[in-house]
Scaffold this active site. Structure first.
Site, PDB file in Angstrom:
ATOM      1  N   LYS A  22     -33.873  80.050  43.796  1.00 31.61           N
ATOM      2  CA  LYS A  22     -34.391  79.818  45.164  1.00 31.61           C
ATOM      3  C   LYS A  22     -33.654  80.716  46.153  1.00 31.61           C
ATOM      4  CE  LYS A  22     -32.840  76.229  47.705  1.00 31.61           C
ATOM      5  NZ  LYS A  22     -32.330  76.597  49.063  1.00 31.61           N
ATOM      6  N   ASN A  23     -32.341  80.752  46.060  1.00 32.94           N
ATOM      7  CA  ASN A  23     -31.557  81.430  47.094  1.00 32.94           C
ATOM      8  C   ASN A  23     -31.500  82.936  46.935  1.00 32.94           C
ATOM      9  OD1 ASN A  23     -31.250  78.950  48.190  1.00 32.94           O
ATOM     10  ND2 ASN A  23     -29.114  78.673  47.597  1.00 32.94           N
ATOM     11  N   CYS A 116     -29.380  70.569  59.201  1.00 29.95           N
ATOM     12  CA  CYS A 116     -29.787  69.533  58.249  1.00 29.95           C
ATOM     13  C   CYS A 116     -28.587  68.608  58.086  1.00 29.95           C
ATOM     14  CB  CYS A 116     -30.228  70.152  56.932  1.00 29.95           C
ATOM     15  SG  CYS A 116     -28.907  70.926  56.016  1.00 29.95           S
ATOM     16  N   ARG A 121     -25.233  73.967  60.872  1.00 30.77           N
ATOM     17  CA  ARG A 121     -25.760  75.243  60.378  1.00 30.77           C
ATOM     18  C   ARG A 121     -26.249  76.140  61.527  1.00 30.77           C
ATOM     19  NH1 ARG A 121     -28.885  74.084  54.881  1.00 30.77           N
ATOM     20  NH2 ARG A 121     -28.194  76.220  54.437  1.00 30.77           N
ATOM     21  N   ASP A 305     -22.953  74.056  46.557  1.00 33.57           N
ATOM     22  CA  ASP A 305     -24.218  73.447  46.122  1.00 33.57           C
ATOM     23  C   ASP A 305     -24.065  72.654  44.825  1.00 33.57           C
ATOM     24  OD1 ASP A 305     -26.292  76.230  47.238  1.00 33.57           O
ATOM     25  OD2 ASP A 305     -25.306  74.601  48.312  1.00 33.57           O
ATOM     26  N   ARG A 397     -37.785  70.900  47.164  1.00 34.96           N
ATOM     27  CA  ARG A 397     -37.502  72.151  47.893  1.00 34.96           C
ATOM     28  C   ARG A 397     -36.853  73.173  46.966  1.00 34.96           C
ATOM     29  NH1 ARG A 397     -34.651  71.617  53.627  1.00 34.96           N
ATOM     30  NH2 ARG A 397     -34.885  73.862  53.305  1.00 34.96           N
TER      31      ARG A 397
HETATM   32  C1  EPZ Z   1     -26.717  79.535  52.019  1.00 32.21           C
HETATM   33  O1  EPZ Z   1     -26.822  78.804  53.231  1.00 32.21           O
HETATM   34  C2  EPZ Z   1     -27.521  78.759  50.984  1.00 32.21           C
HETATM   35  N1  EPZ Z   1     -28.914  78.698  51.395  1.00 32.21           N
HETATM   36  C3  EPZ Z   1     -26.960  77.339  50.853  1.00 32.21           C
HETATM   37  O2  EPZ Z   1     -27.705  76.680  49.817  1.00 32.21           O
HETATM   38  C4  EPZ Z   1     -25.498  77.444  50.426  1.00 32.21           C
HETATM   39  O3  EPZ Z   1     -24.945  76.145  50.367  1.00 32.21           O
HETATM   40  C5  EPZ Z   1     -24.720  78.298  51.440  1.00 32.21           C
HETATM   41  O4  EPZ Z   1     -25.349  79.587  51.582  1.00 32.21           O
HETATM   42  C6  EPZ Z   1     -23.273  78.509  51.017  1.00 32.21           C
HETATM   43  O5  EPZ Z   1     -23.239  79.128  49.767  1.00 32.21           O
HETATM   44  C7  EPZ Z   1     -29.737  79.738  51.104  1.00 32.21           C
HETATM   45  O6  EPZ Z   1     -29.313  80.744  50.554  1.00 32.21           O
HETATM   46  C8  EPZ Z   1     -31.176  79.595  51.506  1.00 32.21           C
HETATM   47  P1  EPZ Z   1     -23.589  80.090  55.207  1.00 32.21           P
HETATM   48  P2  EPZ Z   1     -26.336  79.488  54.621  1.00 32.21           P
HETATM   49  O7  EPZ Z   1     -24.133  80.921  56.317  1.00 32.21           O
HETATM   50  O8  EPZ Z   1     -26.618  80.936  54.596  1.00 32.21           O
HETATM   51  C9  EPZ Z   1     -21.350  78.307  58.997  1.00 32.21           C
HETATM   52  C10 EPZ Z   1     -29.049  74.994  48.900  1.00 32.21           C
HETATM   53  O9  EPZ Z   1     -28.839  73.818  48.597  1.00 32.21           O
HETATM   54  N2  EPZ Z   1     -22.087  79.280  59.822  1.00 32.21           N
HETATM   55  O10 EPZ Z   1     -22.805  80.772  54.130  1.00 32.21           O
HETATM   56  O11 EPZ Z   1     -26.871  78.680  55.737  1.00 32.21           O
HETATM   57  C11 EPZ Z   1     -22.252  77.263  58.378  1.00 32.21           C
HETATM   58  O12 EPZ Z   1     -22.516  76.229  59.284  1.00 32.21           O
HETATM   59  C12 EPZ Z   1     -28.508  75.545  50.189  1.00 32.21           C
HETATM   60  O13 EPZ Z   1     -29.690  75.807  48.181  1.00 32.21           O
HETATM   61  C13 EPZ Z   1     -21.813  79.373  61.181  1.00 32.21           C
HETATM   62  O14 EPZ Z   1     -20.963  78.655  61.700  1.00 32.21           O
HETATM   63  O15 EPZ Z   1     -24.759  79.252  54.520  1.00 32.21           O
HETATM   64  C14 EPZ Z   1     -21.437  76.807  57.185  1.00 32.21           C
HETATM   65  O16 EPZ Z   1     -20.494  75.833  57.614  1.00 32.21           O
HETATM   66  C15 EPZ Z   1     -27.729  74.493  50.979  1.00 32.21           C
HETATM   67  N3  EPZ Z   1     -22.498  80.271  61.931  1.00 32.21           N
HETATM   68  C16 EPZ Z   1     -20.706  78.083  56.757  1.00 32.21           C
HETATM   69  O17 EPZ Z   1     -20.783  78.975  57.877  1.00 32.21           O
HETATM   70  C17 EPZ Z   1     -23.447  81.092  61.388  1.00 32.21           C
HETATM   71  O18 EPZ Z   1     -24.041  81.913  62.132  1.00 32.21           O
HETATM   72  C18 EPZ Z   1     -21.340  78.794  55.565  1.00 32.21           C
HETATM   73  O19 EPZ Z   1     -22.722  78.914  55.841  1.00 32.21           O
HETATM   74  C19 EPZ Z   1     -23.719  80.987  60.000  1.00 32.21           C
HETATM   75  C20 EPZ Z   1     -23.030  80.085  59.241  1.00 32.21           C
END
Ligand code: EPZ
Length: 416
Positions: A22-23, A116, A121, A305, A397
């Site tokens: 998915k990712n 979510c 996020r 995850d 999803r």
């Molecule tokens: C991706 O989410 C994945 N989703 C998530 O998988 C996964 O848990 C996550 O990466 C971490 O590996 C997809 O790829 C579609 P991040 P993403 O930006 O990109 C903070 C699943 O179950 N942050 O690495 O949203 C954020 O809040 C999903 O498949 C900011 O503060 O994750 C988090 O605490 C769940 N500001 C941390 O960084 C920003 O602009 C890491 O988030 C962006 C992120």
């Protein structure tokens, strides 16, 4: 009903093929917008998040066709750059289209993708570093409009690793004017797949898989046929199910090269893994587990995850353990639901203390997000008696057909 009924307590025994990631699929589908022509994406899982991404591309004027797990995207008719709110709201990953649309059309308007239950996020990093590439972004309480005449390469020093921000900035950088450095860049296998897809299309990206990406902007990219790698989290989920119930299963196509931290933790928790040419043979309860702390982190650390499914593994292991969540601020939502089934878990800050040897019993439990929902199914498989996991749509999803896959692995489950 939007639920799954599970008759727990049986050892798993069977085999299943692991779906496409998915990712990896989501950013690669977004990346097709960079290419004027038709791209073909193989092994694209039939899951609702990908379905919503397909619809989003169609709403922008693309022609999207699916034949089994092959998705064909023709972007020649791209005519819109305002993303429809109904798709953005459902499709959190719509934010990945921002970089691609700016690179292709120079403008994009969208509502903020919702947070979510696992965390707020935000997308502040995406906004801050797109601005550093010359993008003018107007934000209000509803959403954002972004414009740029020509994206310009820049040295982007992120304050911490973000998978989504890395993906968005890669999409903005591959046809920008000049060189872009992204550091620290996310190293996840899904990022490596995105880079590989773009390199096949003609992008010049150095450092894929490391925390420093150097991207030399090119004039244009050419259509690609690309196969998405298997989903390491789906494989890890079914591995966890086997560890919680015992038995032996074969996970065909499991991406073992992307699962080192998960597989090593699985062995510490009592599993035996036999590596075959086309997958892994898992013995769920081979030896006594070792009580220890699992800490989630950016790849190649233990993936966030996998945190919820592994909490269930700890619950039914001999000695339990601790789980430290360092990525999302609210990712222990399933604890009360697991305690309803007889688990012994207490949360202090970002650490869950998990008592071992719990004898779980069937219950009606409620999924509140994707991976937590899948973990509740894993717990129900280990529980004595019948369970109902509601809000199955969260699980759909990310899991192509979890009921079929679990049945192939010998579980007694059905849609409810
Ligand atoms: C991706 O989410 C994945 N989703 C998530 O998988 C996964 O848990 C996550 O990466 C971490 O590996 C997809 O790829 C579609 P991040 P993403 O930006 O990109 C903070 C699943 O179950 N942050 O690495 O949203 C954020 O809040 C999903 O498949 C900011 O503060 O994750 C988090 O605490 C769940 N500001 C941390 O960084 C920003 O602009 C890491 O988030 C962006 C992120």
């Amino acid at each position: 009903m939007d639920a799954i009924r599970i008759y727990g307590g049986n050892c798993l025994d069977g085999q299943t093929t692991i779906q496409g990631s998915k990712n990896a699929s989501l950013p690669i589908l977004a990346a097709t917008l960079l290419i004027n022509g038709t791209c073909e994406i193989e092994n694209c899982p039939n899951i609702s998040d990908v379905y919503h991404m397909q619809r989003l591309l169609e709403s922008l004027g693309c022609i999207v066709e699916r034949e089994g797990t092959l998705v064909r995207v023709n972007t020649e008719g791209l005519s819109e750059c305002d993303m429809p709110s109904d798709s953005v709201g459902v499709m959190r990953s719509s934010v990945m289209l921002v970089g691609a649309l700016l690179a292709r059309t120079g403008s994009v308007c969208m509502e903020y993708p919702g947070g979510c239950v696992i965390g707020a996020r935000p997308i502040d990093l995406h906004m801050r570093f797109l601005r550093q590439m010359g993008v003018v972004i107007e934000e209000n309480e509803a959403g954002l409009c972004a414009e740029v005449t020509r994206l310009k390469g820049a040295t982007l020093k992120l304050p911490f690793v973000s998978v989504g921000a890395t993906e968005n900035l890669i999409l903005a950088a591959v046809m920008a004017d000049g060189v872009t450095v992204i550091e620290p860049a996310a190293r996840e296998p899904e990022i490596q797949a995105l880079c590989e897809f773009l390199q096949y299309a003609g992008a010049q990206i150095e450092g894929s898989g490391t925390d420093r990406l150097v991207i030399h902007g090119v004039e244009r990219l050419a259509p690609v046929r690309y196969r998405v790698p298997s989903d390491r989290i789906v494989a890890g989920t079914y591995l966890s199910a086997c560890m919680c119930t015992g038995g032996r299963i074969f996970l065909r196509g499991a991406p073992v090269d992307h699962m080192e931290s998960v597989l090593s933790q699985a062995v510490m928790m009592g599993a035996a893994i036999e590596y075959e040419p086309d997958g892994i043979l898992v013995t769920g309860k081979d030896h006594e587990s070792i009580r220890h702390t699992v800490t989630t982190g950016c790849y190649p650390a233990f993936p966030t995850d996998m945190q919820s499914p592994f909490m269930v593994v700890m619950t039914v292991s001999e000695h339990g353990g601790c789980i430290e969540e360092t990525v999302f601020e609210n990712r222990f939502r399933i604890v009360p639901e697991l305690c309803k089934m007889g688990a012994d878990i207490t949360v202090h800050g970002n650490v869950a203390h998990v008592g071992g040897n719990s004898r779980l019993h069937g219950a009606i439990v409620h999924a509140a997000e994707l991976r937590g929902g899948a973990a509740l199914v894993v717990a129900a498989l280990a529980a004595e008696g019948t369970s109902i996991v509601t809000n199955r749509h969260y699980i759909d999803r990310g899991y192509e057909d979890i009921v079929l896959s679990l049945r192939e692995l010998g579980a007694d489950v059905e849609l409810a």
